[in-house]
Write an enzyme that holds these catalytic residues in place. Structure first.
Site, PDB file in Angstrom:
ATOM      1  N   SER A 232       0.803  -1.236   0.000  1.00 20.96           N
ATOM      2  CA  SER A 232       0.000   0.000   0.000  1.00 20.96           C
ATOM      3  C   SER A 232       0.831   1.280   0.000  1.00 20.96           C
ATOM      4  CB  SER A 232      -0.973   0.019   1.181  1.00 20.96           C
ATOM      5  OG  SER A 232      -0.293   0.229   2.399  1.00 20.96           O
TER       6      SER A 232
ATOM      7  N   LYS B 202       0.652   4.355   6.884  1.00 21.51           N
ATOM      8  CA  LYS B 202       0.041   5.216   5.867  1.00 21.51           C
ATOM      9  C   LYS B 202       0.524   6.647   6.070  1.00 21.51           C
ATOM     10  CE  LYS B 202      -2.887   2.102   4.188  1.00 21.51           C
ATOM     11  NZ  LYS B 202      -2.160   0.906   4.589  1.00 21.51           N
TER      12      LYS B 202
END
Length: 147
Positions: free
Chosen positions: A67, A104
């Site tokens: 990701s 993230k």
């Protein structure tokens, strides 16, 4: 909230270095044309001193998943995470979200907070009051294998 294709991060604490460190050639290594290495000095370099600013609040974690590939964080890279750094917009953070760790980019504005992946195949996550959410630490460095 279910996050597709995520696996938990493996967290490590730094081990105190007892050695003198690896050899360090303070010459600057050319990424263009080779340069003569006639006058170089060999010193000792400790990666602990370079990467760990606060031993009590620094941890390592191994990336699992894809990701964050756009930020240069690939599967199996080793992250250096400092829990003493204040989270802010655009920092890359290790977060605990609804029972799982994830890494993230933080997006914060007057309308709220989002966890932004750096891969278009993954969804942006809006943090709400319903989430069990903690910013666990800020990524300061990434260690990669190049072979």
């Amino acid at each position: 909230m279910f996050i597709p294709n995520t696996k938990p991060l493996t967290i490590f604490t730094p081990e105190p270095s007892t050695g003198l460190g690896a050899a360090f050639l303070d010459i600057g290594v050319s990424a263009g044309f080779p340069s003569p290495a006639e006058d170089f000095t060999e010193e000792r370099l400790s990666l602990d001193h370079e990467l760990v600013k606060n031993k009590e609040t620094t941890f390592f974690a191994r990336v699992s998943g894809q990701s964050m590939i756009g930020a240069g964080l690939n599967d199996n890279d080793l992250l250096v995470i400092d829990r003493s750094i204040e989270p802010s917009n655009n920092k890359i953070a290790v977060c605990f979200l609804d029972g799982e760790f994830t890494v993230k980019r933080l997006r914060v504005d007057q309308d709220g907070m989002w966890l932004q992946p750096e891969n278009p195949n993954y969804p942006i996550i809006k943090i709400t009051e319903e989430n069990n959410f903690i910013i666990w630490g800020i990524v300061t460095n990434v260690i990669k294998k190049v072979y």
